[in-house]
Design a protein around this motif. Structure first.
Motif, PDB file in Angstrom:
ATOM      1  N   UNK A 133       0.931  -1.363   0.135  1.00  0.00           N
ATOM      2  CA  UNK A 133       0.026  -0.082  -0.038  1.00  0.00           C
ATOM      3  C   UNK A 133       0.783   1.285  -0.183  1.00  0.00           C
ATOM      4  N   UNK A 134       2.028   1.361   0.712  1.00  0.00           N
ATOM      5  CA  UNK A 134       2.809   2.628   0.837  1.00  0.00           C
ATOM      6  C   UNK A 134       3.526   2.866  -0.288  1.00  0.00           C
ATOM      7  N   UNK A 135       3.863   1.776  -1.218  1.00  0.00           N
ATOM      8  CA  UNK A 135       4.365   2.052  -2.474  1.00  0.00           C
ATOM      9  C   UNK A 135       3.509   2.343  -3.587  1.00  0.00           C
ATOM     10  N   UNK A 136       2.460   1.623  -3.570  1.00  0.00           N
ATOM     11  CA  UNK A 136       1.254   2.272  -4.253  1.00  0.00           C
ATOM     12  C   UNK A 136       0.911   3.607  -4.221  1.00  0.00           C
ATOM     13  N   UNK A 137       0.716   4.049  -2.801  1.00  0.00           N
ATOM     14  CA  UNK A 137       0.445   5.497  -2.580  1.00  0.00           C
ATOM     15  C   UNK A 137       1.330   6.324  -3.112  1.00  0.00           C
ATOM     16  N   UNK A 138       2.855   6.141  -3.304  1.00  0.00           N
ATOM     17  CA  UNK A 138       3.694   7.044  -3.620  1.00  0.00           C
ATOM     18  C   UNK A 138       3.603   7.068  -5.170  1.00  0.00           C
ATOM     19  N   UNK A 139       3.198   6.290  -5.747  1.00  0.00           N
ATOM     20  CA  UNK A 139       3.214   6.276  -7.389  1.00  0.00           C
ATOM     21  C   UNK A 139       1.874   6.031  -8.067  1.00  0.00           C
ATOM     22  N   UNK A 140       0.663   5.938  -7.368  1.00  0.00           N
ATOM     23  CA  UNK A 140      -0.720   5.730  -7.797  1.00  0.00           C
ATOM     24  C   UNK A 140      -0.845   6.988  -8.994  1.00  0.00           C
ATOM     25  N   UNK A 141      -0.616   8.069  -8.336  1.00  0.00           N
ATOM     26  CA  UNK A 141      -1.143   9.290  -9.260  1.00  0.00           C
ATOM     27  C   UNK A 141      -0.338   9.494 -10.696  1.00  0.00           C
ATOM     28  N   UNK A 142       0.745   9.074 -10.654  1.00  0.00           N
ATOM     29  CA  UNK A 142       1.568   8.749 -11.866  1.00  0.00           C
ATOM     30  C   UNK A 142       1.207   7.767 -12.545  1.00  0.00           C
ATOM     31  N   UNK A 143       1.040   6.471 -12.017  1.00  0.00           N
ATOM     32  CA  UNK A 143       0.767   5.323 -12.679  1.00  0.00           C
ATOM     33  C   UNK A 143      -0.702   5.368 -13.441  1.00  0.00           C
ATOM     34  N   UNK A 144      -1.669   5.969 -12.690  1.00  0.00           N
ATOM     35  CA  UNK A 144      -2.931   5.970 -12.992  1.00  0.00           C
ATOM     36  C   UNK A 144      -3.089   6.906 -14.366  1.00  0.00           C
ATOM     37  N   UNK A 145      -2.342   8.109 -14.381  1.00  0.00           N
ATOM     38  CA  UNK A 145      -2.473   8.810 -15.368  1.00  0.00           C
ATOM     39  C   UNK A 145      -1.893   8.394 -16.604  1.00  0.00           C
ATOM     40  N   UNK A 146      -1.322   7.169 -16.655  1.00  0.00           N
ATOM     41  CA  UNK A 146      -0.885   6.549 -17.721  1.00  0.00           C
ATOM     42  C   UNK A 146      -1.910   5.644 -18.327  1.00  0.00           C
ATOM     43  N   UNK A 147      -2.953   5.458 -17.652  1.00  0.00           N
ATOM     44  CA  UNK A 147      -4.229   4.662 -17.885  1.00  0.00           C
ATOM     45  C   UNK A 147      -3.888   3.274 -17.932  1.00  0.00           C
ATOM     46  N   UNK A 148      -3.622   2.505 -16.896  1.00  0.00           N
ATOM     47  CA  UNK A 148      -3.487   1.077 -16.997  1.00  0.00           C
ATOM     48  C   UNK A 148      -4.653   0.489 -17.270  1.00  0.00           C
ATOM     49  N   UNK A 149      -4.482  -0.692 -18.062  1.00  0.00           N
ATOM     50  CA  UNK A 149      -5.600  -1.537 -18.551  1.00  0.00           C
ATOM     51  C   UNK A 149      -6.483  -2.068 -17.177  1.00  0.00           C
ATOM     52  N   UNK A 150      -5.643  -2.375 -16.130  1.00  0.00           N
ATOM     53  CA  UNK A 150      -6.506  -3.142 -15.073  1.00  0.00           C
ATOM     54  C   UNK A 150      -5.674  -3.004 -13.676  1.00  0.00           C
ATOM     55  N   UNK A 151      -6.371  -2.980 -12.662  1.00  0.00           N
ATOM     56  CA  UNK A 151      -5.614  -2.828 -11.272  1.00  0.00           C
ATOM     57  C   UNK A 151      -6.289  -4.212 -10.529  1.00  0.00           C
ATOM     58  N   UNK A 152      -5.390  -4.979  -9.989  1.00  0.00           N
ATOM     59  CA  UNK A 152      -5.898  -6.328  -9.400  1.00  0.00           C
ATOM     60  C   UNK A 152      -5.053  -6.673  -8.237  1.00  0.00           C
ATOM     61  N   UNK A 153      -5.632  -7.430  -7.452  1.00  0.00           N
ATOM     62  CA  UNK A 153      -5.040  -8.222  -6.454  1.00  0.00           C
ATOM     63  C   UNK A 153      -5.531  -9.603  -6.289  1.00  0.00           C
ATOM     64  N   UNK A 154      -4.874 -10.548  -5.315  1.00  0.00           N
ATOM     65  CA  UNK A 154      -5.301 -11.789  -5.356  1.00  0.00           C
ATOM     66  C   UNK A 154      -5.668 -12.309  -4.085  1.00  0.00           C
ATOM     67  N   UNK A 155      -6.675 -13.075  -3.671  1.00  0.00           N
ATOM     68  CA  UNK A 155      -7.170 -13.542  -2.344  1.00  0.00           C
ATOM     69  C   UNK A 155      -6.273 -14.551  -2.087  1.00  0.00           C
ATOM     70  N   UNK A 156      -6.040 -14.970  -0.798  1.00  0.00           N
ATOM     71  CA  UNK A 156      -5.070 -16.152  -0.260  1.00  0.00           C
ATOM     72  C   UNK A 156      -6.066 -17.411   0.234  1.00  0.00           C
ATOM     73  N   UNK A 157      -7.037 -17.189   0.724  1.00  0.00           N
ATOM     74  CA  UNK A 157      -7.904 -18.118   1.113  1.00  0.00           C
ATOM     75  C   UNK A 157      -9.406 -18.140   0.621  1.00  0.00           C
TER      76      UNK A 157
END
Length: 345
Positions: A133-157
């Motif tokens: 989360x901390x790394x994402x918070x630092x780059x989210x604005x820049x990364x989202x400005x580049x219009x990624x196709x998808x943002x995902x995560x994965x369930x462990x259980x």
């Protein structure tokens, strides 16, 4: 024929995808990593594309290149492992979409392939892949400005519906992604079955497509028949196989089959698994060896020419439970010596 015969039921595969797509209520991709879970990625992906899948997930860029060769242009191919060092030409050439997992991967992508499509993978608690989360918070604005196709995560259980980790990860994923305008994905097969709140914009079924748990309604996809080399009479008190691990308690007929651990039939099934001749159960007697199995066919009528290990009566999860593993491992270890037939190609 001296080898086992493996049938991949592609119609069942497509039916499983359609069933999970109906449960999803959103776009439904297909996970075809590890050579389509051992079933042959080319045939699997083409069948799923014909059924309606337009997005496919693989583990690494090399798999994506092979998949692009099978599918041709059009379907989107996303790479869980992201953009590794040296991957740029493969990603560009095959039109892959790397799911970027770290700050290093983001920098590598933006420097090597500016303007090329990408996605973002976030860690919501599994501590395996994805940005914290901390790394994402630092780059989210820049990364989202580049219009990624998808943002995902994965369930462990997700295969344990009542596990508190599911709700915790859902809460965390929402916390770090609510409000973004990019499509989101959290659910694989187990997540689909948890319900609509886990579905977001895209689901990514994997094991359920191939007939595995936790999708109880899945049709079996893999059928495995093993040829009998010879049948012998074994007297009461005689032993069978390496280590004398099984002793006959009555006169029996033992069939020797052409398959073993070199074909993905793990030694953990020794003296435990049952094969089938039609409706007749035929227990494995003695140890699984490299190329051979010894099976009790005393109750069979006549002399069977082959016995069934995987099919309608017994799916991959039955073998997995007996071996102390999971259906994924049974599927991905299917041997290369089997003759293969694609039903419904």
């Amino acid at each position: 024929m001296g080898t086992g015969h493996l049938t991949i039921d592609l119609d069942a595969l497509a039916d499983n995808w359609r069933a999970l797509d109906r449960k999803s209520g959103c776009a439904t991709a297909a996970v075809v990593k590890a050579d389509g879970y051992g079933c042959g990625v080319g045939a699997v992906a083409r069948k799923l594309a014909a059924a309606g899948a337009r997005q496919f997930f693989v583990a690494v860029a090399e798999e994506g290149v092979r998949l692009r060769e099978a599918l041709g242009e059009g379907p989107e191919i996303l790479v869980f492992g992201g953009h590794m060092s040296g991957d740029a030409e493969m990603i560009r050439g095959a039109g892959l979409v790397p799911m970027l997992n770290s700050l290093d991967q983001i920098l590598r992508q933006f420097e090597a392939l500016p303007g090329h499509p990408f996605g973002i993978q976030l860690d919501s608690g599994m501590n395996r892949l994805g940005m914290e989360a901390a790394d994402w918070g630092a780059v989210a604005e820049v990364a989202l400005a580049q219009k990624p196709r998808l943002v995902m995560s994965h369930l462990a259980c997700a295969d344990a519906p009542d596990h508190p980790m599911n709700a915790a990860q859902l809460k965390e994923f929402r916390r770090i992604t609510d409000g973004i305008s990019v499509p989101r994905s959290l659910a694989a097969t187990g997540g689909i079955l948890l319900g609509p709140e886990y579905h977001f914009d895209l689901t990514r079924p994997g094991i359920g497509l191939y007939g595995g748990m936790p999708f109880e309604e899945a049709r079996p996809v893999v059928h495995l028949d093993l040829p009998v080399i010879q049948i012998r009479d074994v007297a009461k008190g005689e032993t069978v196989g390496y280590g004398n691990s099984w002793t006959a308690e009555r006169p029996v007929r033992i069939a020797t089959l052409a398959a073993g651990y070199a074909d993905g039939i793990t030694r953990h099934l020794s003296n435990r698994v049952t094969l089938w001749h039609g409706d007749t159960p035929c227990p494995l007697r003695g140890r699984v060896s490299m190329d051979l199995l010894t099976v009790d066919v005393t109750d069979c009528e006549g002399e069977p020419e082959s016995l069934t290990l995987l099919g309608e009566r017994q799916g991959v999860d039955v073998l997995a439970d007996l071996a102390g593993t999971i259906g994924y491992e049974i599927l991905t270890q299917l041997g290369h010596r089997y003759s293969r037939r694609l039903a419904g190609a």
